[in-house]
Design a protein around this motif. Structure first.
Motif, PDB file in Angstrom:
ATOM      1  N   GLN A 189      -0.721   8.963 -11.536  1.00 23.32           N
ATOM      2  CA  GLN A 189       0.521   8.951 -12.293  1.00 23.32           C
ATOM      3  C   GLN A 189       1.687   9.528 -11.477  1.00 23.32           C
ATOM      4  N   MET A 190       1.408  10.547 -10.670  1.00 21.14           N
ATOM      5  CA  MET A 190       2.465  11.148  -9.861  1.00 21.14           C
ATOM      6  C   MET A 190       3.005  10.140  -8.847  1.00 21.14           C
ATOM      7  N   VAL A 191       2.101   9.394  -8.207  1.00 19.37           N
ATOM      8  CA  VAL A 191       2.524   8.385  -7.238  1.00 19.37           C
ATOM      9  C   VAL A 191       3.282   7.265  -7.939  1.00 19.37           C
ATOM     10  N   ARG A 192       2.768   6.822  -9.069  1.00 24.05           N
ATOM     11  CA  ARG A 192       3.437   5.764  -9.832  1.00 24.05           C
ATOM     12  C   ARG A 192       4.869   6.156 -10.184  1.00 24.05           C
ATOM     13  N   ILE A 246       7.162   6.347  -6.851  1.00 27.46           N
ATOM     14  CA  ILE A 246       7.569   5.132  -6.143  1.00 27.46           C
ATOM     15  C   ILE A 246       8.026   4.028  -7.094  1.00 27.46           C
ATOM     16  N   GLY A 247       7.799   4.210  -8.406  1.00 24.73           N
ATOM     17  CA  GLY A 247       8.318   3.264  -9.381  1.00 24.73           C
ATOM     18  C   GLY A 247       7.501   2.014  -9.598  1.00 24.73           C
ATOM     19  N   CYS A 248       6.191   2.082  -9.340  1.00 28.34           N
ATOM     20  CA  CYS A 248       5.334   0.931  -9.660  1.00 28.34           C
ATOM     21  C   CYS A 248       3.910   1.412  -9.899  1.00 28.34           C
ATOM     22  N   LEU A 289      -5.232   9.937   0.468  1.00 19.65           N
ATOM     23  CA  LEU A 289      -5.676   9.100  -0.638  1.00 19.65           C
ATOM     24  C   LEU A 289      -4.859   7.815  -0.597  1.00 19.65           C
ATOM     25  N   LEU A 290      -5.545   6.675  -0.589  1.00 23.35           N
ATOM     26  CA  LEU A 290      -4.895   5.375  -0.421  1.00 23.35           C
ATOM     27  C   LEU A 290      -4.893   4.599  -1.734  1.00 23.35           C
ATOM     28  N   PHE A 291      -3.727   4.014  -2.061  1.00 22.30           N
ATOM     29  CA  PHE A 291      -3.571   3.200  -3.264  1.00 22.30           C
ATOM     30  C   PHE A 291      -3.072   1.812  -2.880  1.00 22.30           C
ATOM     31  N   GLY A 292      -3.466   0.825  -3.689  1.00 25.60           N
ATOM     32  CA  GLY A 292      -2.869  -0.486  -3.608  1.00 25.60           C
ATOM     33  C   GLY A 292      -1.779  -0.598  -4.655  1.00 25.60           C
ATOM     34  N   LYS A 293      -0.771  -1.451  -4.379  1.00 23.90           N
ATOM     35  CA  LYS A 293       0.333  -1.610  -5.323  1.00 23.90           C
ATOM     36  C   LYS A 293       0.109  -2.759  -6.297  1.00 23.90           C
ATOM     37  N   SER A 294      -1.039  -3.397  -6.226  1.00 21.65           N
ATOM     38  CA  SER A 294      -1.366  -4.468  -7.175  1.00 21.65           C
ATOM     39  C   SER A 294      -2.878  -4.575  -7.288  1.00 21.65           C
ATOM     40  N   LEU A 319       0.817  -1.206   0.000  1.00 23.62           N
ATOM     41  CA  LEU A 319       0.000   0.000   0.000  1.00 23.62           C
ATOM     42  C   LEU A 319       0.856   1.263   0.000  1.00 23.62           C
ATOM     43  N   VAL A 320       0.274   2.336  -0.472  1.00 27.90           N
ATOM     44  CA  VAL A 320       0.890   3.655  -0.335  1.00 27.90           C
ATOM     45  C   VAL A 320      -0.238   4.668  -0.147  1.00 27.90           C
ATOM     46  N   ALA A 321      -0.067   5.536   0.837  1.00 30.51           N
ATOM     47  CA  ALA A 321      -1.029   6.605   1.096  1.00 30.51           C
ATOM     48  C   ALA A 321      -0.333   7.945   0.904  1.00 30.51           C
TER      49      ALA A 321
END
Length: 252
Positions: free
Chosen positions: A37-40, A43-45, A61-66, A11-13
């Motif tokens: 896109q900025m988070v991608r 952090i490179g994924c 704002l919370l994102f999953g990495k997969s 995860l990344v928040a």
């Protein structure tokens, strides 16, 4: 650069600024920057947004990495296992805490939701609210010689589109800067007098169970500088710790 509040292997928040879209949209084809896109890139994924945050709303704002993590997290959001709290600046004095149980009819976009059922029954919508600070300013707005505002903590118990903005408008305490459900006279006053044009709504705190470890994750972001500048004008406290919505975790 976007501020990262939390990151692990799944995860990344981040703290999304007001005005930034979460992802590309044909409704805003002229935009070139998006949180996803900025988070991608940072952090490179690839990342997958796990919940909505309206463009004018700032905060966590919370994102999953997969895609798999996103799928695992979906039931937690759907079953209201996610704890969210917001700060909002609203028109008028809100004197007592309470809970609004007021069903909302789904807001449909004329183009994107052209095939949706416009006659769908209103959906359950509940919001808890709690006043934190109040101020009266010696400036005429509309037919009054002064204007009053309240800083409120908001906790949505359901997740309807624009729920907080619509619920506060229903209570006759619209959120300042809300161009869809707010008060245009007060929005203009803030633009002209304080030189800031934004929705005064911040996704301040987010709590959830980690999809892999099961650990309860509690995140709280800071107030942005424009909030603190405004609070200084109002003679309110300006220390970040004065506006924490989560209980501080004591040491064992």
């Amino acid at each position: 650069m976007i501020t990262i509040l939390y990151e692990d292997d799944q995860l990344v928040a981040v703290h999304k600024p007001s005005g930034l879209l979460v992802h590309r949209s044909w409704l805003a084809r002229g935009e070139t920057e998006f949180a996803m896109q900025m988070v991608r890139d940072q952090i490179g994924c690839h990342v997958y947004p796990l919940h909505r945050l309206d463009r004018p709303t700032s905060g966590i704002l919370l994102f999953g990495k997969s895609a798999e993590i996103a799928r695992v997290m979906q039931p937690q959001f759907a079953e209201r296992g996610i704890h969210k709290e917001y700060l909002a600046l609203v028109r008028g004095y809100l004197n007592e805490p309470g809970e609004l149980d007021y069903p909302l009819k789904e807001e449909l976009d004329k183009i994107a939701d052209a095939q949706a059922d416009a006659d769908k029954a209103p959906q359950e919508a509940r919001t808890q609210y709690r006043p934190l600070q109040r101020v009266e300013l010696p400036y005429p707005v509309g037919r009054y010689d002064s204007c009053r505002y309240t800083l409120v903590a908001l906790k949505p118990l359901t997740g309807r589109k624009h729920q907080l903005r619509r619920h506060m408008a229903h209570l006759r305490h619209p959120i300042i800067g809300d161009t869809s459900h707010g008060d245009g006279r007060h929005n203009k006053f803030y633009r002209d007098h304080f030189g800031v044009q934004r929705l005064w709504l911040l996704a301040k705190a987010l709590c959830f169970d980690h999809p892999v470890t099961g650990q309860r994750i509690e995140l709280e972001t800071q107030l942005e500088p424009e909030w603190l500048t405004l609070f200084e004008e109002f003679d309110w406290p300006v220390a970040q710790e004065d506006y924490l919505l989560l209980e501080p975790q004591g040491e064992d």
